[in-house]
Design a protein around this motif. Structure first.
Motif, short mmCIF file in Angstrom:
data_model
loop_
_atom_site.label_atom_id
_atom_site.label_comp_id
_atom_site.label_asym_id
_atom_site.label_seq_id
_atom_site.Cartn_x
_atom_site.Cartn_y
_atom_site.Cartn_z
N LEU A 2 59.35 35.33 39.11
CA LEU A 2 58.82 34.04 38.67
C LEU A 2 59.62 32.89 39.27
O LEU A 2 59.06 31.91 39.77
CB LEU A 2 58.82 33.97 37.15
N ALA A 3 60.95 33.01 39.22
CA ALA A 3 61.80 31.97 39.79
C ALA A 3 61.60 31.85 41.30
O ALA A 3 61.56 30.75 41.85
CB ALA A 3 63.27 32.27 39.47
N TYR A 4 61.45 32.99 41.96
CA TYR A 4 61.25 32.98 43.42
C TYR A 4 59.92 32.33 43.77
O TYR A 4 59.82 31.58 44.75
CB TYR A 4 61.29 34.41 43.97
N PHE A 5 58.90 32.60 42.97
CA PHE A 5 57.59 31.99 43.21
C PHE A 5 57.69 30.47 43.17
O PHE A 5 57.15 29.77 44.04
CB PHE A 5 56.58 32.49 42.17
N ILE A 6 58.38 29.95 42.15
CA ILE A 6 58.53 28.50 42.03
C ILE A 6 59.33 27.94 43.20
O ILE A 6 58.95 26.96 43.83
CB ILE A 6 59.21 28.14 40.70
N GLY A 7 60.45 28.59 43.52
CA GLY A 7 61.31 28.10 44.60
C GLY A 7 60.67 28.17 45.97
O GLY A 7 60.89 27.30 46.82
N SER A 8 59.86 29.20 46.21
CA SER A 8 59.28 29.38 47.54
C SER A 8 58.15 28.41 47.85
O SER A 8 57.73 28.29 49.01
CB SER A 8 58.77 30.82 47.70
N VAL A 9 57.64 27.71 46.82
CA VAL A 9 56.61 26.68 47.07
C VAL A 9 57.14 25.62 48.03
O VAL A 9 56.38 24.99 48.78
CB VAL A 9 56.18 26.04 45.73
N ILE A 10 58.45 25.45 48.05
CA ILE A 10 59.09 24.44 48.89
C ILE A 10 58.76 24.63 50.36
O ILE A 10 58.60 23.66 51.11
CB ILE A 10 60.62 24.48 48.67
N GLY A 48 45.44 28.16 46.73
CA GLY A 48 45.87 29.50 46.33
C GLY A 48 47.10 29.46 45.43
O GLY A 48 47.21 30.23 44.47
N ILE A 49 48.02 28.55 45.75
CA ILE A 49 49.23 28.41 44.93
C ILE A 49 48.86 27.95 43.51
O ILE A 49 49.46 28.39 42.53
CB ILE A 49 50.21 27.42 45.59
N ALA A 50 47.87 27.05 43.42
CA ALA A 50 47.44 26.58 42.10
C ALA A 50 46.93 27.74 41.25
O ALA A 50 47.28 27.88 40.07
CB ALA A 50 46.36 25.52 42.25
N ILE A 51 46.12 28.60 41.87
CA ILE A 51 45.62 29.78 41.15
C ILE A 51 46.77 30.73 40.83
O ILE A 51 46.88 31.26 39.73
CB ILE A 51 44.53 30.50 41.97
N GLY A 52 47.65 30.93 41.83
CA GLY A 52 48.79 31.80 41.63
C GLY A 52 49.72 31.29 40.54
O GLY A 52 50.33 32.08 39.81
N THR A 53 49.84 29.98 40.43
CA THR A 53 50.68 29.39 39.39
C THR A 53 50.16 29.74 38.00
O THR A 53 50.94 30.08 37.10
CB THR A 53 50.75 27.86 39.56
N VAL A 54 48.85 29.65 37.83
CA VAL A 54 48.25 30.03 36.55
C VAL A 54 48.54 31.50 36.26
O VAL A 54 48.90 31.87 35.13
CB VAL A 54 46.73 29.76 36.57
N GLU A 102 44.66 33.97 50.22
CA GLU A 102 45.29 32.97 49.36
C GLU A 102 44.48 32.66 48.10
O GLU A 102 45.06 32.35 47.06
CB GLU A 102 45.51 31.66 50.15
N VAL A 103 43.15 32.74 48.21
CA VAL A 103 42.31 32.30 47.09
C VAL A 103 41.57 33.47 46.44
O VAL A 103 41.71 33.72 45.24
CB VAL A 103 41.30 31.23 47.56
N VAL A 104 40.77 34.19 47.23
CA VAL A 104 39.91 35.24 46.66
C VAL A 104 40.73 36.32 45.97
O VAL A 104 40.42 36.73 44.84
CB VAL A 104 39.01 35.85 47.76
N LEU A 105 41.78 36.79 46.64
CA LEU A 105 42.61 37.84 46.04
C LEU A 105 43.21 37.38 44.71
O LEU A 105 43.23 38.13 43.73
CB LEU A 105 43.73 38.23 47.01
N ARG A 106 43.67 36.13 44.67
CA ARG A 106 44.27 35.64 43.43
C ARG A 106 43.23 35.46 42.33
O ARG A 106 43.54 35.61 41.14
CB ARG A 106 45.00 34.32 43.72
N ILE A 107 41.99 35.13 42.71
CA ILE A 107 40.92 35.06 41.71
C ILE A 107 40.64 36.46 41.16
O ILE A 107 40.45 36.64 39.95
CB ILE A 107 39.65 34.43 42.31
N PHE A 108 40.62 37.46 42.05
CA PHE A 108 40.46 38.84 41.60
C PHE A 108 41.52 39.20 40.56
O PHE A 108 41.24 39.79 39.52
CB PHE A 108 40.57 39.81 42.78
N VAL A 109 42.78 38.84 40.87
CA VAL A 109 43.89 39.15 39.97
C VAL A 109 43.71 38.43 38.64
O VAL A 109 43.95 39.01 37.57
CB VAL A 109 45.24 38.76 40.62
#
Length: 508
Positions: free
Chosen positions: A267-275, A18-24, A156-163
């Motif tokens: 955007l910055a929070y998304f990157i940081g929260s992957v941790i 899901g994060i991979a899709i969200g990253t795109v 995590e996956v389907v919703l992000r694919i919809f987006v």
């Protein structure tokens, strides 16, 4: 503890997909096709309904987690449990609707000065709150049946694919921004519908009312439980994503600079929260062992779980943070309009530090929850909410998005220190072991790597080649240091297992 790590890794696969899709979506599609103001609107339409849904459900999900087992009886359709749990949150939703429409001008005035464009889309908060509220309740219901994969896959996956599909529709001009917001809202509705159809297919969608629910001895206890959980939920609402809302409302110098700040911060929070992704998985797998240890009053087992969770969570967080911080400048090369978003670089740093500290304090929240001192969590969460608001009010006007990140660091520091001191005073345990000393030195060294090796790429094509090389070298060095200083036997065992697997594959 070794089995916890193995299960945690398996359970994070779907999250990282899901994060991979969200990253795109977040790092490429959003900045390429949306203006920063439009990204800010999308972010607010995600965060505000999410926070409201936590409140308007009035603790329904918590009731399922804690009490479903007392009502569970497939033959009796759980004595009307699901019917009541779905009906009861409508009260909270009706209160929300009343407040939304009666004071609509006031809510709009909060964003008129700094984020004027957002006020035209505030009406979408109404359906999104409804969809998110019931999706969360049905997710808890599936969790009670030990069926977490499908709901996680949807979220995590389907919703992000919809987006992704919606954004592509906007990119090729099939949708304008207004219709994009409409379909964005409908995506959450589709998620809820799919979840309901899945539950129906599993033949566990029991919606028949039954007076037997009120005769159960636990019904009165549920009422007193709600008096505890609802104020705690309010504190949690304030603490979770209030920073985004306050950035949109009080940062910036003109009518829509607040929305641009929301976009950069998000955007910055998304990157940081992957941790912190491993923390959620490790904690989830640890909970049954922790509950068993508390039930048997096994203080030694509790202490071991407390310390080992701290070390494993911290090391896994340090590894992911190292990969991000080593490549952070090169990552911006892949982001369209990157000059706008580079101002979020040190927001990533502060968010990463806050998440690492949170992970180092281990399962302190869960330990208090399972102990006889569970009511203290209510005090702690309310404290968290109050401190969060105060910190954001002080630092956002002074330092904008950096102020929000600094507020997050200070808030999580205070929150976790208070809980750590409380656990030590009541149970005589601390999360930190001697192995944390080299782990902490390793973390500090990682922060200095970009200063020691200030190498950045000149183009995204070059970065595409260099980032994997830097990441591989860093990974090998990290593994070498962890093994050399024997920081975690569990992680060493996992690495040995991975190496054995690779050797077996090569022999074949």
């Amino acid at each position: 503890m070794g089995i916890i790590i193995k299960q945690s890794i398996r359970s994070t696969i779907i999250t990282y997909l899901g994060i991979a899709i969200g990253t795109v979506n977040v790092l490429w599609l959003y900045p390429k096709y949306f203006t920063p103001e439009q990204i800010g609107i999308l972010r607010l339409l995600q965060d505000i309904p999410f926070l409201l849904s936590l409140f308007v459900r009035l603790g329904a999900s918590n009731i399922i987690d804690r009490y479903f087992s007392y009502y569970r009886n497939d033959e009796m359709q759980h004595n009307g449990f699901l019917f009541i749990i779905l009906l009861y949150p409508l009260l909270g939703y009706l209160i929300f609707l009343s407040g939304f429409f009666l004071f609509q001008e006031y809510w709009q005035s909060l964003y008129t000065e700094k984020s004027a464009l957002f006020t035209g889309y505030m009406i979408f908060i109404v359906p999104l709150t409804f969809f998110m509220m019931y999706a969360d309740i049905f997710e808890a219901y599936l969790r009670a049946y030990y069926q977490t994969f499908f709901s996680n896959f949807l979220k995590e996956v389907v919703l992000r694919i919809f987006v992704t599909v919606i954004v592509i529709g906007f990119a090729v001009k099939l949708l304008n921004f207004n219709s994009t917001i409409l379909f964005y809202s409908l995506a959450y509705g589709a998620l809820l519908l799919i979840m309901v159809l899945y539950i129906r297919k599993q033949k566990i969608l029991f919606l028949t009312p039954n007076a037997a629910f009120f005769k159960n001895e636990k019904t009165k206890e549920i009422i007193s439980f709600l008096l505890y959980i609802i104020p705690g939920a309010a504190g949690g609402i304030i603490a979770q994503k209030i920073d985004t809302l306050m950035i949109g409302a009080i940062s910036g110098k003109n009518a829509n600079e607040g929305l641009e700040n929301v976009a950069v911060y998000s955007l910055a929070y998304f990157i940081g929260s992957v941790i912190e992704v491993p923390r959620k998985a490790i904690t989830q797998i640890s909970l049954p062992l922790l509950a068993k240890a508390f039930k048997e009053n096994d203080q030694d087992a509790i202490n071991v779980l407390y310390k080992k969770n701290s070390l494993i969570q911290f090391l896994s967080g340090v590894f992911i943070f190292g990969l991000i911080w080593l490549n952070v400048d090169d990552l911006f090369l892949f982001i369209p309009n990157s000059d706008v978003y580079r101002s979020g670089k040190y927001v990533i740093l502060l968010i990463g530090v806050s998440k690492l500290f949170d992970m180092s304090t281990s399962i302190n929240n869960e330990m208090i929850q399972f102990s006889q001192y569970f009511r203290f969590n209510l005090i702690a969460v309310i404290l968290l909410g109050v401190v969060t608001i105060i910190m954001n009010l002080i630092f956002i006007p002074l330092y904008s998005i950096m102020g929000a990140a600094l507020a997050l660091v200070l808030t999580l520091f205070v929150y976790n220190i208070v809980k750590t001191i409380f656990i030590y005073s009541k149970m005589g345990m601390i999360p930190f072991s001697k192995e944390m000393i080299p782990a902490l030195i390793l973390a500090c060294g990682i922060l200095l790597v970009p200063l020691i090796i200030p190498f950045t790429c000149s183009s995204w094509q070059y970065a595409l080649f260099i980032i994997p090389i830097k990441s591989l070298l860093f990974g090998l060095l990290f593994i070498f240091i962890v093994r050399l200083f024997k920081m975690s036997p569990e992680m060493n065992s996992l690495m040995d297992g991975a190496l054995d697997y690779v050797r077996t594959c090569l022999k074949k």
